[in-house]
Design a protein around this motif. Structure first.
Motif, PDB file in Angstrom:
ATOM      1  N   ARG A   2       0.856  -1.197   0.000  1.00 12.02           N
ATOM      2  CA  ARG A   2       0.000   0.000   0.000  1.00 12.02           C
ATOM      3  C   ARG A   2       0.892   1.247   0.000  1.00 12.02           C
ATOM      4  NH1 ARG A   2      -3.101  -0.456   4.777  1.00 12.02           N
ATOM      5  NH2 ARG A   2      -4.750  -1.437   3.565  1.00 12.02           N
TER       6      ARG A   2
ATOM      7  N   ALA B 227       4.476  -0.318  11.432  1.00 11.13           N
ATOM      8  CA  ALA B 227       5.183  -1.229  12.341  1.00 11.13           C
ATOM      9  C   ALA B 227       4.394  -2.511  12.579  1.00 11.13           C
ATOM     10  CB  ALA B 227       5.477  -0.524  13.660  1.00 11.13           C
ATOM     11  N   GLY B 228       3.778  -3.034  11.507  1.00  8.91           N
ATOM     12  CA  GLY B 228       3.168  -4.366  11.588  1.00  8.91           C
ATOM     13  C   GLY B 228       4.272  -5.410  11.432  1.00  8.91           C
ATOM     14  N   GLY B 229       3.855  -6.632  11.082  1.00 13.76           N
ATOM     15  CA  GLY B 229       4.834  -7.717  10.932  1.00 13.76           C
ATOM     16  C   GLY B 229       5.924  -7.353   9.945  1.00 13.76           C
ATOM     17  N   ILE B 230       5.547  -6.717   8.851  1.00 14.51           N
ATOM     18  CA  ILE B 230       6.541  -6.426   7.818  1.00 14.51           C
ATOM     19  C   ILE B 230       7.450  -5.272   8.245  1.00 14.51           C
ATOM     20  CG2 ILE B 230       6.812  -5.583   5.439  1.00 14.51           C
ATOM     21  CD1 ILE B 230       4.492  -7.433   4.677  1.00 14.51           C
TER      22      ILE B 230
ATOM     23  N   ARG C  14       1.024   4.918  13.474  1.00 17.12           N
ATOM     24  CA  ARG C  14       0.062   5.944  13.864  1.00 17.12           C
ATOM     25  C   ARG C  14      -0.627   5.595  15.178  1.00 17.12           C
ATOM     26  NH1 ARG C  14      -3.353   5.949   8.465  1.00 17.12           N
ATOM     27  NH2 ARG C  14      -3.358   3.780   9.138  1.00 17.12           N
ATOM     28  N   LYS C  15      -0.820   4.320  15.406  1.00 18.21           N
ATOM     29  CA  LYS C  15      -1.447   3.902  16.666  1.00 18.21           C
ATOM     30  C   LYS C  15      -0.581   4.315  17.845  1.00 18.21           C
ATOM     31  CE  LYS C  15      -1.724  -0.499  15.478  1.00 18.21           C
ATOM     32  NZ  LYS C  15      -1.670  -0.567  14.044  1.00 18.21           N
TER      33      LYS C  15
ATOM     34  N   LEU D 205      -3.890 -10.463   6.437  1.00 15.87           N
ATOM     35  CA  LEU D 205      -3.501 -11.646   5.690  1.00 15.87           C
ATOM     36  C   LEU D 205      -2.184 -12.171   6.224  1.00 15.87           C
ATOM     37  CD1 LEU D 205      -3.618 -13.492   3.097  1.00 15.87           C
ATOM     38  CD2 LEU D 205      -2.081 -11.812   2.102  1.00 15.87           C
TER      39      LEU D 205
HETATM   40  P1  NAP Z   1      -0.066  -5.040   9.124  1.00  9.54           P
HETATM   41  O1  NAP Z   1       0.374  -5.919  10.225  1.00  9.54           O
HETATM   42  O2  NAP Z   1      -1.491  -4.830   8.892  1.00  9.54           O
HETATM   43  O3  NAP Z   1       0.677  -3.648   9.343  1.00  9.54           O
HETATM   44  C1  NAP Z   1       0.494  -2.541   8.526  1.00  9.54           C
HETATM   45  C2  NAP Z   1       1.098  -1.323   9.200  1.00  9.54           C
HETATM   46  O4  NAP Z   1       0.885  -0.214   8.393  1.00  9.54           O
HETATM   47  C3  NAP Z   1       0.500  -1.020  10.533  1.00  9.54           C
HETATM   48  O5  NAP Z   1       1.586  -0.689  11.388  1.00  9.54           O
HETATM   49  C4  NAP Z   1      -0.410   0.182  10.313  1.00  9.54           C
HETATM   50  O6  NAP Z   1      -0.258   0.855  11.523  1.00  9.54           O
HETATM   51  C5  NAP Z   1       0.220   0.843   9.092  1.00  9.54           C
HETATM   52  N1  NAP Z   1      -0.736   1.396   8.139  1.00  9.54           N
HETATM   53  C6  NAP Z   1      -1.820   0.802   7.602  1.00  9.54           C
HETATM   54  N2  NAP Z   1      -2.424   1.624   6.726  1.00  9.54           N
HETATM   55  C7  NAP Z   1      -1.710   2.779   6.687  1.00  9.54           C
HETATM   56  C8  NAP Z   1      -1.842   3.982   5.967  1.00  9.54           C
HETATM   57  N3  NAP Z   1      -2.816   4.197   5.107  1.00  9.54           N
HETATM   58  N4  NAP Z   1      -0.927   4.951   6.184  1.00  9.54           N
HETATM   59  C9  NAP Z   1       0.080   4.764   7.063  1.00  9.54           C
HETATM   60  N5  NAP Z   1       0.248   3.618   7.781  1.00  9.54           N
HETATM   61  C10 NAP Z   1      -0.644   2.637   7.587  1.00  9.54           C
HETATM   62  O7  NAP Z   1       0.515  -5.584   7.766  1.00  9.54           O
HETATM   63  P2  NAP Z   1       1.970  -5.902   7.298  1.00  9.54           P
HETATM   64  O8  NAP Z   1       3.016  -5.469   8.226  1.00  9.54           O
HETATM   65  O9  NAP Z   1       1.980  -5.359   5.922  1.00  9.54           O
HETATM   66  O10 NAP Z   1       1.985  -7.479   7.246  1.00  9.54           O
HETATM   67  C11 NAP Z   1       1.161  -8.192   6.348  1.00  9.54           C
HETATM   68  C12 NAP Z   1       0.847  -9.537   6.880  1.00  9.54           C
HETATM   69  O11 NAP Z   1       1.998 -10.346   6.914  1.00  9.54           O
HETATM   70  C13 NAP Z   1       0.304  -9.432   8.291  1.00  9.54           C
HETATM   71  O12 NAP Z   1      -0.942 -10.059   8.363  1.00  9.54           O
HETATM   72  C14 NAP Z   1       1.257 -10.175   9.119  1.00  9.54           C
HETATM   73  O13 NAP Z   1       0.593 -11.050  10.013  1.00  9.54           O
HETATM   74  C15 NAP Z   1       2.069 -10.994   8.131  1.00  9.54           C
HETATM   75  N6  NAP Z   1       3.419 -11.051   8.662  1.00  9.54           N
HETATM   76  C16 NAP Z   1       3.637 -11.807   9.743  1.00  9.54           C
HETATM   77  C17 NAP Z   1       4.873 -11.816  10.297  1.00  9.54           C
HETATM   78  C18 NAP Z   1       5.141 -12.672  11.493  1.00  9.54           C
HETATM   79  O14 NAP Z   1       6.226 -12.613  12.042  1.00  9.54           O
HETATM   80  N7  NAP Z   1       4.229 -13.511  11.921  1.00  9.54           N
HETATM   81  C19 NAP Z   1       5.879 -11.039   9.782  1.00  9.54           C
HETATM   82  C20 NAP Z   1       5.622 -10.261   8.684  1.00  9.54           C
HETATM   83  C21 NAP Z   1       4.373 -10.253   8.144  1.00  9.54           C
HETATM   84  P3  NAP Z   1      -0.905   2.268  11.893  1.00  9.54           P
HETATM   85  O15 NAP Z   1      -2.236   2.250  11.253  1.00  9.54           O
HETATM   86  O16 NAP Z   1      -0.932   2.324  13.383  1.00  9.54           O
HETATM   87  O17 NAP Z   1       0.051   3.248  11.344  1.00  9.54           O
END
Ligand code: NAP
Ligand code: FAD
Ligand code: SF4
Length: 673
Positions: free
Chosen positions: A471, A505-508, A561-562, A657
């Motif tokens: 995104r 600061a999600g998983g990625i 942001r959280k 996801l």
């Molecule tokens: P995510 O966990 O949903 O994190 C997305 C991050 O982006 C959040 O920190 C969110 O936090 C921020 N965000 C979302 N929309 C935004 C926007 N419009 N503008 C600015 N910030 C925004 O997703 P991900 O990190 O992309 O990971 C994808 C999937 O892979 C996840 O489901 C995760 O479970 C998986 N994964 C798992 C692991 C593991 O170790 N198990 C590791 C990597 C990935 P704020 O909204 O607070 O800013």
């Protein structure tokens, strides 16, 4: 037949019985142990592993008393009536030529209920319940409870028991000065602290008779302050052997240890040296464990004399046929456990039934069945990420003719990015496994081919697994040259400066921060030990030394942001490891931020709802880890053309996801097509 693994596959004569090889399926609580009505499923699960050739299976833990149960309603074995119900399990395993031992686990102060007992009334840092210190009488009845449990296990048809003496459970709590502050005959001197463990082994041997396997799982390195000294560990091994143990198994680290012991970033075989150090001290066979997942390493540790047997637990969730594949010179077909904990341990901690990310059939053997299809269909799968790969191989297994289209020049999708993260190298194994299964199944793979509607209209059915893309949030300056996506950053497609801001600061975001702060990847066992402060077992009590993490090559700012602390959404059993690693590398956390703009000066942020406290992070690079969007233009287009289409994985829903959901959804779909 010659084999590449002669030492591993050699039978082991225990005098009164023979194990068919040196492979032990280690104890894992699946959640099915807790209710007798689930025992048919449990039996099917173990039977599949026995059929796959495992030498000895150890069940999940059963408490010898209610006080020792892990949580209210969790598995206990205290009556003959309960024992009779276990027959379905032992018979199923024996029918497949396997051997099975019941693990006796008394949780001690790790019990998640108010009946918890321990050596001393000291609450553990990972439990809200303070235990009661056992009285001398209580200790005697606890020993008797272990003996009763072993006798019941024998009645139930088990070939043996494993006495859980490690990971910080009750016996371990008596053994270590950290948790045993007693001054009676059960505490104080090392001999007194050992007394309970030794008496338990003696009582179990007496109750179960001489022709019964008694495994003692011995904590060889506690990895907690005020754990046992190496001399104490060795003395315990001697006494446990004399008291009647048939085999000694290796336990590494307490649950409350602040050193990871089994997560994917722990190098393979990191602790075999500990077993190797103990083995010459005893005459009974010794099992090694922890982060051994493939036959080459398992063979090596038996061949080089580090151990007599190898215990693997999670690898048998991932692949029930592990031994048969090794024996058949088909190790490249093994579905390797990637040590992610996502569907096994994380489920257990959330009181959900365990399964496996790479094998969603695990513990669902009777409900998720990949049976041959009555009609062979011609199916197109679009996208070779985890969802597409899992569906393609399962569809092929059912007898369908499958063609797989992938726009990129290799398999893996987002997983091929994940495997580049330091400490996640293991993820490459999943792609290797699927690649081999595609070859064996004769799937026609079109790499470098972005499928469009015209390519897909002639198939009987189409599976759209086109996944996700990063995104790009709407922030002024987002098109500045210093902004890159996580995909480009990790694939090495964009230069990364010395000062980096990670947005999201999600998983990625956390993974990308690990990527940015590690100079060495993958780490050797020695580097990893230095990083986490693990010494040789005789370095200190508990084997801990001062950690000395290598410095990060970059200054990293991780933002969200959280307003909640970073890493809240990470897995229960892995999140703390990531948080500790980022702290060790000096990553700066920023929470509750607003992204104002990006320009030559850097990333401009403010804080909170009233946009106060403006700040400029003077960074060279901004990496976007701000979630993902589904890629699914094909689904609606195909449906409009009347093609039978299924949309799975990230293409279906991008939010929350992960590969667990993608693989499970793909396999469930394939079972129905
Ligand atoms: P995510 O966990 O949903 O994190 C997305 C991050 O982006 C959040 O920190 C969110 O936090 C921020 N965000 C979302 N929309 C935004 C926007 N419009 N503008 C600015 N910030 C925004 O997703 P991900 O990190 O992309 O990971 C994808 C999937 O892979 C996840 O489901 C995760 O479970 C998986 N994964 C798992 C692991 C593991 O170790 N198990 C590791 C990597 C990935 P704020 O909204 O607070 O800013
Ligand atoms: P994707 O992996 O996105 O695959 C989709 C594939 O479709 C791509 O290869 C794409 O090229 C292809 N494609 C798209 N359009 C077309 C077309 N028209 N024709 C042909 N091919 C097309 N998940 C976890 O569970 N645990 C983790 O620890 C974990 N860590 C991660 C770490 C990182 C750094 C990253 C990036 C991801 C991580 N993930 C993790 C997330 C996991 O990788 C994804 O959830 C998973 O890959 C999604 O699978 P998918 O098959 O649905 O989609
Ligand atoms: Fe291994 Fe992950 Fe499967 Fe657990 S969920 S068995 S750690 S691959």
């Amino acid at each position: 037949m010659t084999t590449a693994y002669p030492h591993l596959l050699e039978p082991l004569d225990l005098g009164f019985t023979t194990l068919r090889n040196r492979v032990v399926m280690g104890s894992m609580h699946t959640g099915l142990e807790d209710r007798a009505k689930d025992f048919d499923r449990l039996a099917a699960y173990y039977a599949e592993r026995a059929r796959g050739g495992v030498g000895l299976i150890v069940t999940g833990g059963f408490a010898p008393s209610l006080a020792g149960a892990l949580y209210p309603g969790s598995s206990v074995l205290v009556t003959s009536r309960q024992a009779r119900r276990h027959r379905v399990i032992t018979n199923a395993v024996h029918r497949e030529g396997g051997r099975i031992a019941l693990q006796i686990l008394h949780a001690g102060r790790y019990a998640y209920h108010p009946l918890a007992v321990s050596a001393s009334a000291l609450r553990s840092p990972i439990s809200p319940f303070a235990p009661r210190a056992l009285s001398a009488r209580g200790i005697r009845s606890t020993i008797a409870a272990y003996a009763r449990c072993a006798r019941l296990a024998r009645e139930a048809g088990y070939d043996g028991v494993e006495i859980m003496g490690s990971e910080g459970y009750l016996l371990n709590q008596f053994l270590a000065p950290r948790t045993n502050h007693r001054t009676d005959e059960w505490g104080g001197s090392p001999e007194n602290r050992r007394r309970l463990a030794v008496e338990v082994v003696r009582a179990v041997r007496e109750a179960a008779g001489p022709d019964f396997v008694v495994v003692y799982r011995l904590s060889m390195i506690d990895l907690v302050p005020e754990g046992q000294s190496w001399d104490e560990v060795v003395a315990l091994a001697h006494e446990v052997e004399t008291a009647g143990a048939t085999i000694i198994n290796t336990g590494i680290g307490w649950h409350e240890a602040r050193v990871p012991t089994i997560v994917t970033s722990v190098p393979r075989g990191a602790f075999t040296r500990v077993t190797a150090k103990l083995r010459p001290e005893v005459t009974v066979p010794v099992i090694t464990s922890n982060r051994i997942s493939m036959p080459d390493l398992a063979e090596q540790v038996v061949a080089d004399g580090s151990a007599d047997l190898v215990s693997m637990a999670r690898p048998f969730l991932a692949d029930p046929d592990w031994v048969a594949k090794a024996a058949g010179d088909r190790a490249d077909e093994i579905n390797t456990c990637i040590a992610c904990n996502q569907a096994c341990l994380d489920h257990t901690f959330a009181r959900r039934t365990a399964t496996c990310l790479v094998n969603p059939r695990a513990v669902r053997e009777t409900t998720l069945v990949i049976a041959p299809s009555r009609r062979s269909k011609h199916v197109a799968v679009v996208g070779a990420g985890p969802a597409g790969l899992a569906s393609a191989v399962a569809l092929t297994e059912r007898g369908h003719r499958v063609e797989l289209f992938e726009a990129g020049d290799d398999l893996g999708g987002q997983f091929a990015i994940a495997m580049r993260i330091p400490g996640k190298e293991e993820f490459a194994e999943t792609i290797r496994y699927f690649r081999r299964r595609l070859e064996l199944g004769g799937v026609k793979v079109h790499l470098g081919r972005r499928a469009d509607v015209e390519d897909l209209t002639d198939f009987d059915e189409v599976v759209v697994a086109t996944g996700v893309e990063p995104r790009v949030p709407d922030v002024p300056g987002i098109d500045h040259p210093k902004v890159v996506t996580y995909a480009a950053a990790v694939r090495g497609e964009a230069p990364l400066g010395r000062r980096v801001a990670v947005m999201g600061a999600g998983g990625i975001g956390v993974d990308v921060s690990e990527y940015l702060t590690h100079a060495e990847s993958p780490m050797t066992v020695e580097q990893w030990m230095t990083e986490w402060g693990v010494g040789e077992p005789d370095a200190s009590r508990g084997g801990l030394v001062e950690a000395s993490p290598s410095p990060s090559p970059r200054e990293v700012h991780l933002l969200q942001r959280k307003a909640t602390p970073i890493g809240r959404g990470l897995g229960k059993t892995t999140g703390w490891v990531h948080r500790a690693a980022l702290k060790a590398k000096g990553v700066h956390h920023h929470v509750g931020v607003n992204y104002e703009r990006i320009d030559d000066a850097g990333l401009h942020i403010t804080h909170g709802e009233n946009r106060s406290d403006p700040q400029v992070l003077d960074v060279d690079t901004v990496v976007l880890c701000t979630g993902q969007e589904s890629v699914n233009t094909l689904g609606p287009q195909l449906a409009e053309r009347g093609v039978k289409v299924h949309v799975i994985g990230g293409a279906d829903v991008a939010a929350e996801l992960d590969a667990k959901r993608a693989v499970r959804q793909a396999t469930e779909l394939a079972a129905r097509v």
